[in-house]
Design a protein around this motif. Structure first.
Motif, PDB file in Angstrom:
ATOM      1  N   ILE A 331       1.445  -1.449   0.007  1.00 46.99           N
ATOM      2  CA  ILE A 331       0.210  -0.560   0.169  1.00 46.99           C
ATOM      3  C   ILE A 331       0.707   1.220   0.372  1.00 46.99           C
ATOM      4  CG2 ILE A 331      -1.899   1.355   0.892  1.00 46.99           C
ATOM      5  CD1 ILE A 331      -2.421  -1.027   2.513  1.00 46.99           C
ATOM      6  N   ILE A 332       0.834   2.403  -0.988  1.00 46.40           N
ATOM      7  CA  ILE A 332       1.419   3.368  -0.774  1.00 46.40           C
ATOM      8  C   ILE A 332       0.623   4.252  -0.539  1.00 46.40           C
ATOM      9  CG2 ILE A 332       2.247   5.480  -2.040  1.00 46.40           C
ATOM     10  CD1 ILE A 332       3.516   2.835  -4.993  1.00 46.40           C
ATOM     11  N   LYS A 341       0.060   5.357 -18.783  1.00 44.28           N
ATOM     12  CA  LYS A 341       1.095   5.343 -20.335  1.00 44.28           C
ATOM     13  C   LYS A 341       0.541   4.027 -20.750  1.00 44.28           C
ATOM     14  CE  LYS A 341       4.834   8.205 -18.753  1.00 44.28           C
ATOM     15  NZ  LYS A 341       6.130   9.079 -18.623  1.00 44.28           N
ATOM     16  N   GLY A 342       0.877   3.711 -22.156  1.00 48.49           N
ATOM     17  CA  GLY A 342       0.812   2.545 -22.631  1.00 48.49           C
ATOM     18  C   GLY A 342       0.908   2.145 -24.286  1.00 48.49           C
ATOM     19  N   GLU A 348       2.248   1.130 -17.810  1.00 49.32           N
ATOM     20  CA  GLU A 348       3.097   2.092 -16.712  1.00 49.32           C
ATOM     21  C   GLU A 348       1.741   2.887 -15.702  1.00 49.32           C
ATOM     22  OE1 GLU A 348       6.602   3.979 -17.464  1.00 49.32           O
ATOM     23  OE2 GLU A 348       6.679   5.500 -15.789  1.00 49.32           O
ATOM     24  N   LEU A 349       1.851   3.286 -14.775  1.00 44.18           N
ATOM     25  CA  LEU A 349       1.136   4.761 -13.967  1.00 44.18           C
ATOM     26  C   LEU A 349       1.949   5.486 -13.248  1.00 44.18           C
ATOM     27  CD1 LEU A 349      -1.071   2.624 -13.888  1.00 44.18           C
ATOM     28  CD2 LEU A 349      -2.527   4.114 -12.423  1.00 44.18           C
ATOM     29  N   VAL A 350       1.793   6.928 -13.554  1.00 40.37           N
ATOM     30  CA  VAL A 350       2.957   7.725 -13.553  1.00 40.37           C
ATOM     31  C   VAL A 350       2.242   8.755 -11.488  1.00 40.37           C
ATOM     32  CG1 VAL A 350       3.430   9.769 -13.216  1.00 40.37           C
ATOM     33  CG2 VAL A 350       3.587   8.381 -15.129  1.00 40.37           C
ATOM     34  N   PHE A 368       6.723   9.514  -9.311  1.00 39.59           N
ATOM     35  CA  PHE A 368       6.955   8.042  -9.236  1.00 39.59           C
ATOM     36  C   PHE A 368       6.095   7.594  -9.920  1.00 39.59           C
ATOM     37  CE2 PHE A 368       3.936   5.660  -6.490  1.00 39.59           C
ATOM     38  CZ  PHE A 368       3.763   6.392  -6.026  1.00 39.59           C
ATOM     39  N   SER A 369       6.841   6.507 -10.818  1.00 44.99           N
ATOM     40  CA  SER A 369       6.157   5.759 -11.764  1.00 44.99           C
ATOM     41  C   SER A 369       6.259   3.781 -11.122  1.00 44.99           C
ATOM     42  CB  SER A 369       6.519   5.507 -12.796  1.00 44.99           C
ATOM     43  OG  SER A 369       6.658   6.801 -13.688  1.00 44.99           O
TER      44      SER A 369
END
Ligand SMILES: Cc1cc2nc3c(=O)[nH]c(=O)nc-3n(C[C@H](O)[C@H](O)[C@H](O)COP(=O)(O)OP(=O)(O)OC[C@H]3O[C@@H](n4cnc5c(N)ncnc54)[C@H](O)[C@@H]3O)c2cc1C
Ligand code: SF4
Length: 444
Positions: A331-332, A341-342, A348-350, A368-369
Motif C-alpha cells: 500500500i502506498i 501510460k501504454g 505504467e502509471l505515473v 514516481f512510476s
C-alpha cells in the motif's frame, strides 16, 4: 505449459485449482458447538450492553449469546432475525472490529472481544441449515408496495412488509437478487453460494414477487410505480462508478474494481478468470481492498494499492488494511495518479505525491512510476437512474426520519439514501425501519 504468477500481461490460469480453492476459502470459518460454547462463556451479559448500542440493527447481543450458552441456538437465531433478517450475511461481512466488538467490555479491558460476529453466524447458520423460516405472514392487508433494488436494503424492507401482510414487488435489473451481497462482497467472506441461499430462505415468508431484469429509469418510472402501488421504497444502491479523470484512463486493461469483483463473484471456475501480473488498484475503501486482495489471491505477482491520503483516512477498517498487507499487497499512501501510460493497453502509471494544507489535498510536484498491466479504479460509486422528482443532497437521495424522501409515499434506504455509512448492516436497518413506517402509513 500452464501460466503462473510470472506470466507477463493479463492471463488466466495463474494458480492451480486447489491453491485457488484454498485462497478463496472461508475467512472466518464457522464455530463448532464446543468453540461456540467457549466463546459464549466469555460474555459478561452486560446490562445496557455497549455491543447492542453499537449494532446498527440493535440486536440484543447478550440475550442471543445467553441463548447459545444455554444450548438454544435456534432461539438465538430468532433473537437476531427479529432485528436483522440478513443476520446470516451480516455475521460474515460486518466490520465487527469497528462496531459491536470494538466496544465489547472484554475488548476495552483485555484487548480481546467476545467473538460476537462468529457467534451470530453460529446461531443463524444452525436455523438456516435446517431450512427453518421462523416467521409467518400476517393476514393479507390488500396493500401493495413496490421496491426498487433487491439488495440488503430492499430485501430487508420487503421481508418486514410481507410479514405484516402487504404484497410486495421487487424490481432489479440484475438476473438474480442480493445486490452487493451477491455481486460485491469479497468471495472469501461469503462462500458456498450463501448470498443466494439467504435470498431463497428470506423469500420463504411469501408475499414477495421478485421481478429481475427490470430497472427504474429504463423499464419503469417512479410515476408509474406511484400510480400502481400504495407505497414505493427505493433501495437501488450506488450503481454508477466515479471516473478518475486521468489521461490514459481509456486504455485497455484499465477497469472498474466493482465490475472485476462482480465478475469474480459470478465465476464458476476461478482458473478461467484473467488477472494481470502487475496490478495497481487506485483507492482506499472496501472496494479497493477487496480488488487488491482478490487480485493477489488469483495469482497476480505484484499488487499495489495507491491511496491519495493517509492510512487514518482510509474507508477500509484497520482489520481490512492488515488483511491486505498480510496477503502481500503493497500500500502506498499520499499519492494520486497523474497519467496512465501504454501503447493501447496500460503498462505504467505515473503518480504524484500529495500533501494536505488547510484540509485541501494538493500535489507536491514529486512523481514516481509503477509498472502495471492491469489497473482497477476504486474511487467510489455514485447514484444512477435517480428520478428527477427526488431531492438529492451530496450525491444521495435526501431522506428524513425513517427514510422519507421529498416525494409523497416514496421512501429510500441503504447506500442510495443520505445519512448512512455504506455498510450492509446499515442498509438492512434502514430497509427495516422504512418498512415499519410504511406499515404505519398504510394502516391508517
Ligand atoms: C466491493 C464491495 C465490498 C463491500 N464489502 C462490504 C463488507 O465487507 N461489509 C459491509 O458491511 N459492507 C460492504 N460493502 C458495502 C455494502 O455492500 C453496501 O453498503 C450494501 O450492499 C448496500 O445495500 P443496498 O441494498 O443499499 O445496495 P446494493 O447492495 O448496491 O443493492 C442495490 C440493488 O439495486 C439494484 N439497482 C440498481 N439500479 C437500479 C435501478 N435503476 N432499478 C432497479 N434496481 C436497481 C442493483 O442491481 C442492486 O441489486 C461493500 C461494497 C462493495 C462495493
Ligand atoms: S459488551 Fe461484550 S461482554 Fe458485554 S454483553 Fe456485549 S459481548 Fe457480552
Amino acid at each position: 505449459m500452464p501460466n503462473d504468477q510470472m506470466t507477463p500481461g493479463v492471463s488466466a490460469n495463474r494458480l492451480p485449482t486447489e491453491v485457488l480453492k484454498q485462497n478463496f476459502s472461508d475467512l472466518h470459518p464457522a464455530f463448532n458447538n464446543h468453540e461456540a460454547a467457549v466463546a459464549a462463556d466469555r460474555c459478561y451479559f452486560c446490562y445496557d450492553a455497549p455491543c447492542t448500542v453499537a449494532c446498527p440493527t440493535t440486536i440484543d447481543i447478550p440475550l442471543f449469546i445467553r441463548q447459545i450458552q444455554t444450548g438454544t441456538a435456534d432461539a438465538a437465531a430468532r433473537t437476531i432475525f427479529d432485528q436483522n433478517i440478513l443476520g446470516g450475511m451480516c455475521a460474515r461481512v460486518c466490520p465487527t472490529e469497528t462496531l459491536c466488538e470494538q466496544v465489547c467490555v472484554r475488548e476495552t479491558a483485555e484487548g480481546k472481544p467476545v467473538e460476537i460476529g462468529r457467534l451470530q453466524r453460529f446461531a443463524t447458520d444452525s436455523l438456516m441449515a435446517a431450512d427453518i423460516h421462523p416467521y409467518q405472514r400476517a393476514a393479507e392487508t390488500g396493500k401493495t408496495v413496490a421496491i426498487v433494488g433487491a439488495g440488503p436494503a430492499g430485501l430487508a424492507c420487503a421481508h418486514r412488509l410481507a410479514m405484516k401482510g402487504h404484497s410486495v414487488t421487487i424490481y432489479d435489473p440484475r438476473p438474480v437478487a442480493g445486490g452487493l451481497n451477491e455481486f460485491g462482497i469479497a468471495a472469501y467472506k461469503t462462500v458456498d453460494g450463501f448470498a443466494a441461499a439467504e435470498v431463497d430462505w428470506l423469500l420463504q415468508i411469501g408475499g414477495i414477487d421478485l421481478k429481475c431484469g427490470q430497472a427504474l429509469g429504463d423499464d419503469l418510472t417512479l410515476e408509474q410505480l406511484q400510480s400502481e402501488y400504495d407505497a414505493v421504497f427505493l433501495g437501488m444502491g450506488l450503481a454508477g462508478v466515479n471516473a478518475l479523470r486521468t489521461p490514459g484512463e481509456d486504455k485497455d486493461n484499465v477497469g472498474d474494481a466493482v465490475e472485476f469483483i462482480a465478475e469474480l463473484r459470478q465465476a464458476s471456475d476461478l482458473t478461467k478468470l484473467e488477472i494481470g501480473r502487475q496490478v495497481v488498484v487506485i483507492g482506499g475503501g472496501m472496494t479497493a481492498v477487496d480488488a487488491a486482495v482478490q487480485s493477489k489471491l488469483l495469482g497476480a505477482d505484484n499488487v499495489t494499492m495507491v491511496y491519495r491520503r493517509g492510512r487514518e483516512r482510509m474507508g477500509a477498517s484497520g482489520f481490512e488494511i492488515d488483511l491486505t498487507t498480510s496477503k502481500g499487497v503493497r500500500i502506498i499512501y499520499h499519492a494520486m495518479p497523474v497519467e496512465i501510460k501504454g501503447n493501447g493497453a496500460a503498462s505504467e502509471l505515473v503518480f504524484e505525491y500529495t500533501t494536505e494544507t488547510g484540509g485541501k489535498l494538493i500535489g507536491t510536484g514529486e512523481t514516481f512510476s509503477i509498472q502495471a498491466d492491469q489497473v482497477f479504479k476504486a474511487i467510489g460509486q455514485n447514484l444512477r437512474d435517480t428520478p428527477v422528482e427526488l431531492e438529492v443532497s451530496n450525491g444521495k437521495i435526501t431522506v428524513t426520519g425513517n427514510g422519507k424522501t421529498s416525494v409523497a409515499n416514496v421512501w429510500a434506504g441503504g447506500d442510495c439514501a443520505s445519512g448512512g455509512d455504506d455498510l450492509t448492516v446499515t442498509a438492512v436497518a434502514e430497509g427495516r425501519d422504512a418498512a415499519e413506517e410504511i406499515h404505519i402509513v398504510l394502516s391508517t
